[in-house]
Design a protein around this motif. Sequence first.
Motif: not given
Length: 102
Positions: A15-17, A19
């Motif tokens: 999810r961070a990637e 974003k």
Amino acid sequence: FQDLRDGELERLLLRAEEKLVEERGREITVELDRREADQAVRFVERAAAAMTAGKLEEARTAFIQALAFDGENEAAQRGLLEADRALQARGEAARAEEVRRE
């Protein structure tokens, strides 16, 4: 329990990637929009110089090129209208001169 945490960690990292990729995409879009606007301004400047020199066809072409980069560029829109009107007036004057000579 450890597998669950590892799975959750992987999802959080994914999810961070995602974003980060989305944010970079927005940054690239903003930069491209800025470059297109800059290019439009250069074409408007070229067109204005051509208008001043009486090169109406050249000016008209440059205004159209500016609008291809930034269709909302008001200076290019106004300039294109002005060039079209000047070309029309020039054509009408030439036709009137032909009639006068006949």
